[in-house]
Write a protein that holds these residues in place. Structure first.
Motif, PDB file in Angstrom:
ATOM      1  N   ASP A   1      -7.710 -13.999   3.768  1.00  0.00           N
ATOM      2  CA  ASP A   1      -9.113 -13.369   3.085  1.00  0.00           C
ATOM      3  C   ASP A   1      -8.611 -12.070   2.780  1.00  0.00           C
ATOM      4  O   ASP A   1      -9.456 -11.185   2.494  1.00  0.00           O
ATOM      5  N   LYS A   2      -7.169 -11.633   2.822  1.00  0.00           N
ATOM      6  CA  LYS A   2      -6.638 -10.603   2.181  1.00  0.00           C
ATOM      7  C   LYS A   2      -6.746  -9.490   3.106  1.00  0.00           C
ATOM      8  O   LYS A   2      -6.649  -8.244   2.451  1.00  0.00           O
ATOM      9  N   ARG A   3      -7.069  -9.456   4.217  1.00  0.00           N
ATOM     10  CA  ARG A   3      -7.046  -8.315   5.096  1.00  0.00           C
ATOM     11  C   ARG A   3      -5.615  -8.153   5.816  1.00  0.00           C
ATOM     12  O   ARG A   3      -5.061  -9.241   6.149  1.00  0.00           O
ATOM     13  N   PRO A   4      -5.307  -6.781   5.904  1.00  0.00           N
ATOM     14  CA  PRO A   4      -4.079  -6.610   6.752  1.00  0.00           C
ATOM     15  C   PRO A   4      -3.975  -6.617   8.030  1.00  0.00           C
ATOM     16  O   PRO A   4      -4.959  -5.981   8.672  1.00  0.00           O
ATOM     17  N   LEU A   5      -3.129  -7.249   9.009  1.00  0.00           N
ATOM     18  CA  LEU A   5      -2.977  -7.069  10.348  1.00  0.00           C
ATOM     19  C   LEU A   5      -1.823  -6.456  10.730  1.00  0.00           C
ATOM     20  O   LEU A   5      -0.715  -6.764  10.281  1.00  0.00           O
ATOM     21  N   TYR A   6      -1.650  -5.410  11.540  1.00  0.00           N
ATOM     22  CA  TYR A   6      -0.711  -4.607  11.876  1.00  0.00           C
ATOM     23  C   TYR A   6      -0.362  -4.982  13.591  1.00  0.00           C
ATOM     24  O   TYR A   6      -0.969  -4.619  14.480  1.00  0.00           O
TER      25      TYR A   6
ATOM     26  N   GLY B   1       8.805  -4.470  10.258  1.00  0.00           N
ATOM     27  CA  GLY B   1       9.429  -3.373  10.736  1.00  0.00           C
ATOM     28  C   GLY B   1       9.923  -3.293  12.349  1.00  0.00           C
ATOM     29  O   GLY B   1       9.787  -4.017  12.980  1.00  0.00           O
ATOM     30  N   TRP B   2      10.440  -1.987  12.720  1.00  0.00           N
ATOM     31  CA  TRP B   2      10.877  -1.730  14.002  1.00  0.00           C
ATOM     32  C   TRP B   2       9.694  -1.656  15.113  1.00  0.00           C
ATOM     33  O   TRP B   2      10.042  -1.972  15.874  1.00  0.00           O
ATOM     34  N   ARG B   3       8.638  -1.108  14.481  1.00  0.00           N
ATOM     35  CA  ARG B   3       7.564  -0.853  15.431  1.00  0.00           C
ATOM     36  C   ARG B   3       6.573  -2.037  15.320  1.00  0.00           C
ATOM     37  O   ARG B   3       5.870  -2.363  16.429  1.00  0.00           O
ATOM     38  N   ARG B   4       6.184  -2.520  14.031  1.00  0.00           N
ATOM     39  CA  ARG B   4       4.967  -3.434  13.859  1.00  0.00           C
ATOM     40  C   ARG B   4       5.419  -4.331  12.794  1.00  0.00           C
ATOM     41  O   ARG B   4       6.305  -4.082  11.853  1.00  0.00           O
ATOM     42  N   THR B   5       4.670  -5.423  12.692  1.00  0.00           N
ATOM     43  CA  THR B   5       5.040  -6.565  11.779  1.00  0.00           C
ATOM     44  C   THR B   5       3.565  -6.264  10.997  1.00  0.00           C
ATOM     45  O   THR B   5       2.429  -6.696  11.598  1.00  0.00           O
ATOM     46  N   VAL B   6       3.531  -6.463   9.625  1.00  0.00           N
ATOM     47  CA  VAL B   6       2.301  -6.704   8.737  1.00  0.00           C
ATOM     48  C   VAL B   6       2.038  -8.212   8.416  1.00  0.00           C
ATOM     49  O   VAL B   6       2.963  -8.671   7.869  1.00  0.00           O
ATOM     50  N   ILE B   7       0.944  -8.498   8.637  1.00  0.00           N
ATOM     51  CA  ILE B   7       0.556  -9.704   8.145  1.00  0.00           C
ATOM     52  C   ILE B   7      -0.599  -9.906   7.249  1.00  0.00           C
ATOM     53  O   ILE B   7      -1.802  -9.113   7.701  1.00  0.00           O
ATOM     54  N   ARG B   8      -0.721 -10.487   6.246  1.00  0.00           N
ATOM     55  CA  ARG B   8      -1.783 -10.522   5.218  1.00  0.00           C
ATOM     56  C   ARG B   8      -2.497 -11.874   5.611  1.00  0.00           C
ATOM     57  O   ARG B   8      -2.102 -12.801   5.415  1.00  0.00           O
TER      58      ARG B   8
END
Length: 250
Positions: free
Chosen positions: A135-140, A125-132
């Motif tokens: 162990d299937k937890r999302p990182l922002y 995104g413009w402000r943050r990147t989402v990484i999975r």
């Protein structure tokens, strides 16, 4: 009426760009043609941002507000706003850097030991990147972080390395040269191993209770699951070579 028309055109343009973006990606996938999803997403977001800003200015002008005066005021107040929103601006330019330099894209597996980041990129995104994470937890992750850390992109590796150290008993030293030759022949003849890359099978050291040698080679595949299947097969075959010469793994 004028405001209604502007809102409808804006709404239509945003919905149309989102629909076209998804349909374009689906069309390329159906044709089995390569498509840069990250770049397509960038142009879509730039278009929608332009539509929203332009629509906002047209609405203000329609309501009788002097845009020129507003823009002049914005130039003065922009400094204060910029100071207050410097983190947001840093994240915006961080996201723009990711879009332009493309150190990674959606679907890539990335990691950074500096921030303990590792996983698959789901959205930029413009402000943050989402990484999975695995162990299937999302990182922002705020995009500004990517301008200050080293990011490794294993998804773009060309080979996977097979690097193992094996020890045999001291009483097996006499047959060790033969064993090493057989293992090297095995690796050279295997269709899973890239013989054009560095390939080494050499005695390494006299250990406390074993004579150690190492195996250094690269597989054609970069698939993590398939690599471990190849590794397992190679190690079992190496074990058979060692035992066939009346030697034992220490």
């Amino acid at each position: 009426r004028d405001l209604g028309i502007i809102v409808l055109i804006t709404w239509f343009s945003i919905r149309f760009s989102k629909s076209y973006e998804s349909r374009y990606i689906s069309y390329k996938a159906a044709k089995k043609q390569s498509v840069d999803v990250t770049l397509v997403s960038l142009f879509g977001k730039l278009f929608r941002a332009s539509v929203i800003i332009t629509s906002g200015l047209v609405v203000l002008q329609t309501m009788g507000i002097n845009i020129a005066g507003l823009l002049a005021f914005g130039g003065v107040g922009g400094i204060a706003v910029g100071m207050a929103a410097r983190d947001m601006i840093a994240n915006f330019f961080g996201g723009l850097t990711v879009y332009l330099d493309q150190p990674f894209k959606v679907g890539d597996w990335i990691r950074s030991s500096e921030k303990e980041i590792e996983g698959t990129v789901e959205d930029i995104g413009w402000r943050r990147t989402v990484i999975r994470t695995f162990d299937k937890r999302p990182l922002y992750i705020p995009n500004a972080v990517f301008t200050t850390i080293t990011v490794e992109n294993p998804s773009r590796m060309t080979h996977r390395r097979l690097y193992e150290t094996i020890g045999v008993r001291y009483e097996d030293v006499d047959v060790l040269p033969i064993i090493l030759g057989k293992i090297k022949d095995l690796l050279n003849q295997s269709s899973d191993i890239d013989s054009d890359q560095t390939l080494m099978v050499n005695m390494n050291e006299f250990g406390p209770s074993s004579v150690d040698f190492f195996i250094y080679a690269h597989t054609h595949t970069t698939d993590w699951k398939l690599f471990h299947e190849i590794k397992e097969k190679m190690l079992l075959q190496i074990s058979e070579i060692i035992t066939s010469h009346k030697a034992e793994i220490a």
